[in-house]
Design an enzyme around this catalytic site. Sequence first.
Site, PDB file in Angstrom:
ATOM      1  N   TYR A  72       0.522  -1.403  -0.376  1.00  0.00           N
ATOM      2  CA  TYR A  72      -0.214  -0.157  -0.717  1.00  0.00           C
ATOM      3  C   TYR A  72       1.009   1.465   0.157  1.00  0.00           C
ATOM      4  O   TYR A  72       1.705   1.632   0.950  1.00  0.00           O
ATOM      5  CB  TYR A  72      -0.853  -0.248   1.536  1.00  0.00           C
ATOM      6  CG  TYR A  72      -1.857  -1.463   1.868  1.00  0.00           C
ATOM      7  CD1 TYR A  72      -2.109  -1.630   0.608  1.00  0.00           C
ATOM      8  CD2 TYR A  72      -2.642  -1.994   2.326  1.00  0.00           C
ATOM      9  CE1 TYR A  72      -2.903  -3.149   0.290  1.00  0.00           C
ATOM     10  CE2 TYR A  72      -3.425  -2.691   2.627  1.00  0.00           C
ATOM     11  CZ  TYR A  72      -3.362  -3.849   1.827  1.00  0.00           C
ATOM     12  OH  TYR A  72      -4.269  -4.510   1.958  1.00  0.00           O
TER      13      TYR A  72
ATOM     14  N   LEU B  73     -18.104  -3.738   3.172  1.00  0.00           N
ATOM     15  CA  LEU B  73     -19.133  -2.264   2.699  1.00  0.00           C
ATOM     16  C   LEU B  73     -18.958  -2.338   1.280  1.00  0.00           C
ATOM     17  O   LEU B  73     -18.767  -1.570   0.005  1.00  0.00           O
ATOM     18  CB  LEU B  73     -18.661  -1.398   3.429  1.00  0.00           C
ATOM     19  CG  LEU B  73     -19.344  -1.200   4.709  1.00  0.00           C
ATOM     20  CD1 LEU B  73     -18.096   0.300   5.539  1.00  0.00           C
ATOM     21  CD2 LEU B  73     -20.823  -1.701   5.053  1.00  0.00           C
TER      22      LEU B  73
END
Length: 328
Positions: free
Chosen positions: A57, A205
């Site tokens: 990341y 989500l």
Amino acid sequence: MTHIPTRHLGALEVSAQGLGCMGMSHGYGSADDTQSTATLHRALDLGVTFLDTSDFYGVGHNEELIGRAVAGRRDEVVLATKFGFANRLGEPTRIRGDAAYVRQACDASLRRLGVDHIDLYYQHRVDPQVPIEETVGAMAELVSAGKVRHLGLSEASAATIRRAHAVHPIAALQSEWSLWTRDLEAEILPVCRELGIGLVPFSPLGRGFLTGKHSSVDGMADNDVRRGQPRFADGNLGRNLAIVAKLTELAEAKGITTGQLALAWVQHQGNDVVPIPGTRRERYLEENVAALTVDLSARELAAIEAAAPAAQVAGTRYDATSLTFVNG
């Protein structure tokens, strides 16, 4: 620090909800380190002590960011990071799981995080060219050396999980799991439960889609990964929005947000399930944490699943190339 429930991933105790930190450095457009640091501090204050990152990341930036944020509070935090992507952003994907790389990657992560051990160390993707026994054997050596406390896999198949666990206990499997991604339920979930391996769902989500806050990709940054994902593409997006509309009706009837409903559904899948919704904003963090207090009855869970049947989700979760690196 606020008290929130804890759960176990194998023998590792963690907060019942973690924080996925990827978006603070990668994937969803530009981020602000000051804002991200404030969110990390707020997470610890709320009792969300399970922080998830990866050396991939931001090409190490995310680990450095977290390292600075938790300095002085290390004893409050369960740090999870990952290795495996040997390419830089924008380069063709290369996965490495050879023993030499495992050792090299771990030492680099420890330096960036500024800590002497990693609580949970995952293989980010399985290297198809290296036997999983070699990879996990090298990871087990890191445990013996005191550099790592517990081991994990990400996006591994049921067969790979069995082979890995035979070499060294695997504490957790991190894979995508949400109302619109339920691939692991048929084969992978039963194997994890048989072996006592906890589940860490990422994107619970649906990359923000299941919050009901996104009706198109128009407002997203040019480098937002969702622009290239099939479920956000024309032809699929409208069908998926119809699912979210049904979830929103259920959420409104219960007096909670659509995202809280979707996240509570994941939380209710078992006490061995610890989702890691990602955000870089305090208000969304607080909204996600509040989902821990949402109680869903069997009837409500059935209504949620009826509103979002997996067969009606339009589009695959990744493009064709990325799909080749999952369930390895």
